[in-house]
Design a protein around this motif. Sequence first.
Motif, PDB file in Angstrom:
ATOM      1  N   ALA A 226     -46.559  31.814 -62.162  1.00 12.90           N
ATOM      2  CA  ALA A 226     -46.004  32.675 -60.954  1.00 12.90           C
ATOM      3  C   ALA A 226     -46.376  34.055 -61.218  1.00 12.90           C
ATOM      4  N   ALA A 227     -46.329  34.424 -62.564  1.00  8.97           N
ATOM      5  CA  ALA A 227     -46.821  35.620 -62.967  1.00  8.97           C
ATOM      6  C   ALA A 227     -48.244  36.057 -62.923  1.00  8.97           C
ATOM      7  N   ALA A 228     -49.157  34.818 -63.117  1.00 11.55           N
ATOM      8  CA  ALA A 228     -50.530  35.063 -63.345  1.00 11.55           C
ATOM      9  C   ALA A 228     -50.903  35.092 -61.765  1.00 11.55           C
ATOM     10  N   ILE A 229     -50.542  34.239 -60.992  1.00 10.67           N
ATOM     11  CA  ILE A 229     -50.749  34.179 -59.300  1.00 10.67           C
ATOM     12  C   ILE A 229     -50.506  35.419 -58.770  1.00 10.67           C
ATOM     13  N   ALA A 230     -49.316  35.979 -59.067  1.00 14.81           N
ATOM     14  CA  ALA A 230     -48.821  37.334 -58.446  1.00 14.81           C
ATOM     15  C   ALA A 230     -49.727  38.688 -58.957  1.00 14.81           C
ATOM     16  N   GLY A 231     -50.010  38.324 -60.272  1.00 13.66           N
ATOM     17  CA  GLY A 231     -50.749  39.489 -60.786  1.00 13.66           C
ATOM     18  C   GLY A 231     -52.246  39.578 -60.183  1.00 13.66           C
ATOM     19  N   LEU A 232     -52.964  38.136 -60.105  1.00  8.45           N
ATOM     20  CA  LEU A 232     -54.181  38.213 -59.655  1.00  8.45           C
ATOM     21  C   LEU A 232     -54.160  38.584 -58.078  1.00  8.45           C
ATOM     22  N   ALA A 233     -53.167  37.967 -57.497  1.00  4.87           N
ATOM     23  CA  ALA A 233     -53.133  38.445 -56.213  1.00  4.87           C
ATOM     24  C   ALA A 233     -53.018  39.815 -55.710  1.00  4.87           C
ATOM     25  N   GLY A 234     -52.188  40.728 -56.623  1.00  4.57           N
ATOM     26  CA  GLY A 234     -51.936  41.989 -56.463  1.00  4.57           C
ATOM     27  C   GLY A 234     -52.877  42.790 -56.996  1.00  4.57           C
ATOM     28  N   LEU A 235     -53.951  42.391 -57.841  1.00  2.34           N
ATOM     29  CA  LEU A 235     -55.130  43.154 -58.252  1.00  2.34           C
ATOM     30  C   LEU A 235     -56.095  42.874 -57.247  1.00  2.34           C
ATOM     31  N   VAL A 236     -56.215  41.826 -56.509  1.00  8.26           N
ATOM     32  CA  VAL A 236     -57.360  41.559 -55.234  1.00  8.26           C
ATOM     33  C   VAL A 236     -56.511  42.638 -54.189  1.00  8.26           C
ATOM     34  N   TRP A 237     -55.546  42.751 -54.069  1.00 10.31           N
ATOM     35  CA  TRP A 237     -54.922  43.516 -52.851  1.00 10.31           C
ATOM     36  C   TRP A 237     -55.140  44.968 -53.302  1.00 10.31           C
ATOM     37  N   ILE A 238     -54.923  45.552 -54.536  1.00  9.79           N
ATOM     38  CA  ILE A 238     -55.149  46.938 -54.585  1.00  9.79           C
ATOM     39  C   ILE A 238     -56.765  47.361 -54.757  1.00  9.79           C
ATOM     40  N   PHE A 239     -57.582  46.243 -55.202  1.00 10.32           N
ATOM     41  CA  PHE A 239     -58.882  46.647 -55.047  1.00 10.32           C
ATOM     42  C   PHE A 239     -59.607  46.741 -53.807  1.00 10.32           C
ATOM     43  N   TRP A 240     -59.204  45.659 -52.737  1.00 10.82           N
ATOM     44  CA  TRP A 240     -59.242  45.491 -51.526  1.00 10.82           C
ATOM     45  C   TRP A 240     -59.079  46.704 -50.613  1.00 10.82           C
ATOM     46  N   ALA A 241     -57.640  47.466 -51.231  1.00 10.33           N
ATOM     47  CA  ALA A 241     -57.014  48.422 -50.178  1.00 10.33           C
ATOM     48  C   ALA A 241     -57.694  49.574 -50.335  1.00 10.33           C
ATOM     49  N   LYS A 242     -58.650  49.793 -51.566  1.00 10.55           N
ATOM     50  CA  LYS A 242     -59.216  50.745 -51.880  1.00 10.55           C
ATOM     51  C   LYS A 242     -60.555  50.888 -50.867  1.00 10.55           C
ATOM     52  N   LYS A 243     -60.891  49.697 -50.542  1.00 11.76           N
ATOM     53  CA  LYS A 243     -61.972  49.647 -49.541  1.00 11.76           C
ATOM     54  C   LYS A 243     -61.559  49.709 -48.009  1.00 11.76           C
ATOM     55  N   GLY A 244     -60.231  50.045 -48.132  1.00 13.62           N
ATOM     56  CA  GLY A 244     -59.852  49.990 -46.488  1.00 13.62           C
ATOM     57  C   GLY A 244     -59.579  48.480 -45.894  1.00 13.62           C
ATOM     58  N   LEU A 245     -59.332  47.657 -46.883  1.00 15.11           N
ATOM     59  CA  LEU A 245     -59.346  46.159 -46.375  1.00 15.11           C
ATOM     60  C   LEU A 245     -60.403  45.797 -45.590  1.00 15.11           C
ATOM     61  N   ALA A 246     -61.546  46.256 -45.581  1.00 16.12           N
ATOM     62  CA  ALA A 246     -62.508  45.931 -44.729  1.00 16.12           C
ATOM     63  C   ALA A 246     -63.019  44.518 -45.359  1.00 16.12           C
ATOM     64  N   GLY A 247     -63.253  43.697 -44.267  1.00 13.68           N
ATOM     65  CA  GLY A 247     -63.588  42.083 -44.232  1.00 13.68           C
ATOM     66  C   GLY A 247     -64.665  41.799 -45.468  1.00 13.68           C
ATOM     67  N   ASP A 248     -65.782  42.724 -45.427  1.00 17.86           N
ATOM     68  CA  ASP A 248     -66.968  42.194 -46.086  1.00 17.86           C
ATOM     69  C   ASP A 248     -66.485  42.604 -47.610  1.00 17.86           C
ATOM     70  N   GLN A 249     -65.696  43.399 -47.651  1.00 20.82           N
ATOM     71  CA  GLN A 249     -65.119  43.758 -49.314  1.00 20.82           C
ATOM     72  C   GLN A 249     -64.320  42.853 -49.962  1.00 20.82           C
TER      73      GLN A 249
END
Length: 469
Positions: free
Chosen positions: A27-50
């Motif tokens: 649960a922690a590994a899934i949440a941590g990985l998903a959270g990292l993806v979300w944060i890095f993607w949010a830095k790019k404005g949640l652009a689909g190609d990013q």
Amino acid sequence: MDNIDIGLAVSAGMLVLVLIGVRVAFAAAIAGLAGLVWIFWAKKGLAGDQFFWALTVAVKTAGQVPHSKVASQALSLIPTFILIGYLAYYAGLTKALFEAAKRWVGWLPGGLGVSTVFATAGFAAVSGASVATSAVFARIAIPEMLDVGYDKKFAAGVVACAGTLASLIPPSAILVIYAIIVEQDVGALLLAGFLPGAFSALIYGALVIGLALTFKNFGPPVTGFTWGQRFASLPAAFPIFFVVAIIILFIYNPFGGDAWGTPTEGGALGAFVVFLMALGKGMRWPQLKDALLETAKLSVMIFTIIWGVLIYVRFLGFADLPGAFSEWITSLDQSPMLTLILILCAYAVLGMFMDAIGMLLLTLPVVFPAVIALNGGESVAAADSAFGMSAVGCAIWFGIIVVKMAELCLITPPIGLNCFVVAGVRPDISVHEVFKGSSPFFIADAITIAGLIAFPGIVLYLPELLLGG
């Protein structure tokens, strides 16, 4: 959403996964990985190609955790301490301890229960695993208690609860994990656990006596041992204390000067000494194989939890959730002690749904900085602090208290692991009966925790004496 909002949302999602039955590590590994993806993607404005760029960066970031964080010399203590416990069982030290305790204190009301508590405390001094301790004494102590007429729920509860002492009395795997998470001296944390562990054992023993006095035939005493028989039981139990003395002398060198070795080396030396004892007692390859396999299984379980949770902890760092929580805690308009008590109450609730190691790994990166901030910060002097101790002293003191709180996880329904282990060893006793027999010991734990909070010297005396203030 900003990073803190993402952190809160992902943390809530992780708790949902835990509540529906997903193992804490996954649960922690899934949440941590998903959270990292979300944060890095949010830095790019949640652009689909990013998205795939964010996924790649998150996977690389998470992939660094298992090696960079777990390849630590301090963590090598865990398998050596666990191995000591299993080898001590095959060396016959557990039976010798229980027999000596029975002959010396069995005459007390609830004497076999008290003997179990004290023998377990002695065994905890060479075993780093509560689960292993409970399994061993379920085989040794429960049959003898049942033979003299003990209530089976009470007998099982004593073993399950006394087994938790291995979490506090060094060598303790969970204290090692705490020290690594909060970046404190492992030797100081291990040393600090001795007196609180003994204090907790005395409270448990007093509770057993009180219950035996209150309820007729609840825990009949065992009498008939002569003084000669009592003294004759001591030599077989002395090896336990010999091993403890070797580890302490090797790590702390109380005679002055530098330590003779690291805690890891002290643990390895202790394991070798117990191995020689077990060979002398007739241990052969099948028993050694079982000890090594059980050590490997338990070590892999612990390291898997560490790997998974540290991915989540890496995400928390990017989300800056620990800093935000510390600021919120210190801004509360109430006394620091009340805030600390509320934090401990939250641990009691979390312990109903999470295992001890997973709970500490998940919460300490957020809670520990807040507690240090409550005390006055990293550089505060003892005279100016909220709890009357330096930052290092506060870290040690809080560590012992929070590990004692974590012990509750091992006997708290619905996932109290020690209770399931005892029921597994004793098929004639149901898990429900073990939980019921364990319930009076919550009172003892509450008294112990209150004592450690009110008298922090119980925790800090030995570290200050041998390691300096």
